[in-house]
Design a protein around this motif. Structure first.
Motif: not given
Length: 158
Positions: A4-11, A52-56, A25-40
């Motif tokens: 149903l509704m999920a929590r994601f982090l897109c790289d 849940r991380l979504v990445t290429r 409707g998913h709670d989705t954070a985006y890496a660049l909105d957080r100024d984060i690019e480093a994998d760790d």
């Protein structure tokens, strides 16, 4: 079964996809909105915020528990891969998340005034982001996104 509704982090490579997930409707954070690019840092943020991380990035996906690794570079292909992974891809009747910043949306009262480029809330349902103030309504963009999602999911999820 689709979640149903999920929590994601897109790289950093998936900004457009983050907006689509937010519209669904998913709670989705985006890496660049957080100024984060480093994998760790991405893996740590996903873990700390229970997202849940979504990445290429194949290496990052392999090192991050429950990550969704996408291979497509185009939005339709990415949405298809998410559909196969069981992510719910349909627009809710009432928009919930800001496509710009992921903030919660609140209905604008019919008596409220809105900017000139926003429909009159007495004539059409309008929502406002509680975080950034952006206004949303179900107009032609909403219809275009709904059609794209139906094309990806084969009409079974609307």
């Amino acid at each position: 079964m689709a979640e149903l509704m999920a929590r994601f982090l897109c790289d950093a490579m998936l900004g457009k996809l983050a907006r689509y997930l937010r519209m669904c409707g998913h709670d989705t954070a985006y890496a660049l909105d957080r100024d984060i690019e480093a994998d760790d840092a991405l893996a740590r943020l996903a873990r700390e915020e229970d997202r849940r991380l979504v990445t290429r990035d194949a290496d990052l996906a392999a090192r991050t528990e429950d990550a969704i690794r996408l291979s497509a570079t185009d939005i339709e292909g990415q949405l298809c891969e998410l559909d196969v992974a069981g992510v719910r891809l349909s627009l809710p009747e009432t928009p919930r998340r800001c496509g710009r910043c992921n903030g919660a949306l609140a209905a604008v009262s019919e008596e409220a005034s809105t900017p000139n480029d926003v429909p009159d809330p007495a004539a059409a349902a309008v929502w406002r982001c509680e975080r950034c103030g952006q206004h949303f309504w179900r107009g032609s963009h909403w219809d275009d996104v709904r059609a794209r999602l139906r094309g990806v999911t084969g009409d079974r999820k609307g």
